[in-house]
Enzyme design. Structure first.
Site, PDB file in Angstrom:
ATOM      1  N   GLY A  16      74.865  -7.956  71.980  1.00 36.11           N
ATOM      2  CA  GLY A  16      74.703  -8.335  70.114  1.00 36.11           C
ATOM      3  C   GLY A  16      74.608  -9.765  69.861  1.00 36.11           C
ATOM      4  CB  CYS A  17      77.580 -11.780  69.622  1.00 35.62           C
ATOM      5  SG  CYS A  17      78.760 -12.962  69.295  1.00 35.62           S
ATOM      6  N   GLY A  18      75.332 -13.982  69.941  1.00 33.75           N
ATOM      7  CA  GLY A  18      75.331 -14.881  70.101  1.00 33.75           C
ATOM      8  C   GLY A  18      76.020 -16.037  70.002  1.00 33.75           C
ATOM      9  CB  CYS A  65      81.303 -13.774  71.272  1.00 37.06           C
ATOM     10  SG  CYS A  65      80.117 -12.367  70.295  1.00 37.06           S
TER      11      CYS A  65
END
Length: 276
Positions: A116-118, A120
């Site tokens: 869900g993290c772009g 990180c």
């Protein structure tokens, strides 16, 4: 040719027994569950990032990630991509010019990235908030054509039809409809896979538009703008940061694109409507 997870022993989904309930009634059935695996991206033998992703179309993913993260400036700078199965996950090894590899090391993104993290792994605000230059003129898209693409997208989402758990990023060309679709448990991974697939085929990024089955967060606009894609439509809402980046980069940003409804948040000149 993209490496399929089944060829590596990492399936894109698994079949598991479940108890399915509807009110006070239930049935024991098999269900298809989307898989995610740790994907280690390595440049010239050095680790850069570990991303959780659907183990499918990994060569596309590696190339798209390299382009949208500005690790390389063009697909031709990626000399080779090799995919290996490891006990803990999957390793993708890329060979790029040494000067580019040194630049990748300076970005400091050698941390784990969740689905869900772009952003990180970015260590500084400058790395996280990288602002691409303005996109070119791009294409003009009629509202009816956008509606047709949205209506036809589900039939291209093979893995989502099975699992109901993955996002899709689609490439469409005015007058030709949907040309390419890539799926992943992570919205940004699906977009990287799509961009990588287009780059490997030598597709003109200014000649079409992208539709995604997710919200339009900052990194989605950033990835499009990084390679010169000037039109992004999402079925859910954008974020304020995404809208500001789209305005600055000249990207047409459309949100809540569902059925015959949509909202244009930035640079409306590329979306053509018939006015009554």
């Amino acid at each position: 040719m993209a490496v399929l997870a089944s060829e590596l022993g990492w399936p894109s989904y698994r079949v598991s027994p479940v108890e399915r309930w509807h009110g006070d009634k239930h049935a024991n059935q098999d269900d298809c569950i989307a898989e995610e695996a740790p994907i280690a991206l390595m440049y010239n033998g050095e680790p850069h990032a570990v991303m959780l992703a659907t183990p499918l179309d990994l060569e596309d993913f590696a190339l798209g990630f390299s382009l949208t993260e500005a690790i390389v400036a063009s697909p031709g700078e990626v000399e080779s991509i090799k995919v290996y199965q490891r006990a803990e996950g999957i390793e993708v090894r890329l060979r790029i010019p040494e000067a580019r590899c040194a630049g990748a090391a300076e970005k400091g993104r050698n941390l784990a990235g969740r689905t869900g993290c772009g952003l990180c792994g970015a260590r500084t605000l400058q790395q996280a908030m990288r602002r691409p230059g303005p996109v070119g003129q791009g294409v003009q898209v009629s509202a009816p054509e956008l509606i047709r693409v949205l209506a036809g997208l589900s039939e291209h989402q093979r893995l989502n039809r099975i699992t109901g758990a993955v996002h899709a990023a689609a490439w469409a060309v005015p007058g030709q409809g949907i040309q390419w679709v890539r799926e992943d448990i992570g919205r940004h991974n699906a977009l990287d896979k799509l961009i990588g697939a287009l780059a490997r085929q030598g597709v003109d990024f200014g000649g079409g538009f992208v539709v995604v089955t997710s919200r339009a967060s900052y990194e989605m606009v950033q990835k499009c703008a990084s390679v010169g894609i000037g039109f992004l439509a999402a079925i859910s809402a954008p974020t304020g940061l995404a809208v500001r980046l789209a305005e600055d980069a000249g990207v047409t940003l459309v949100g809540f694109a569902r059925g015959d409804k949509h909202v244009v948040y930035a640079n409306p000149q590329r979306l053509l409507h018939s006015k009554a």
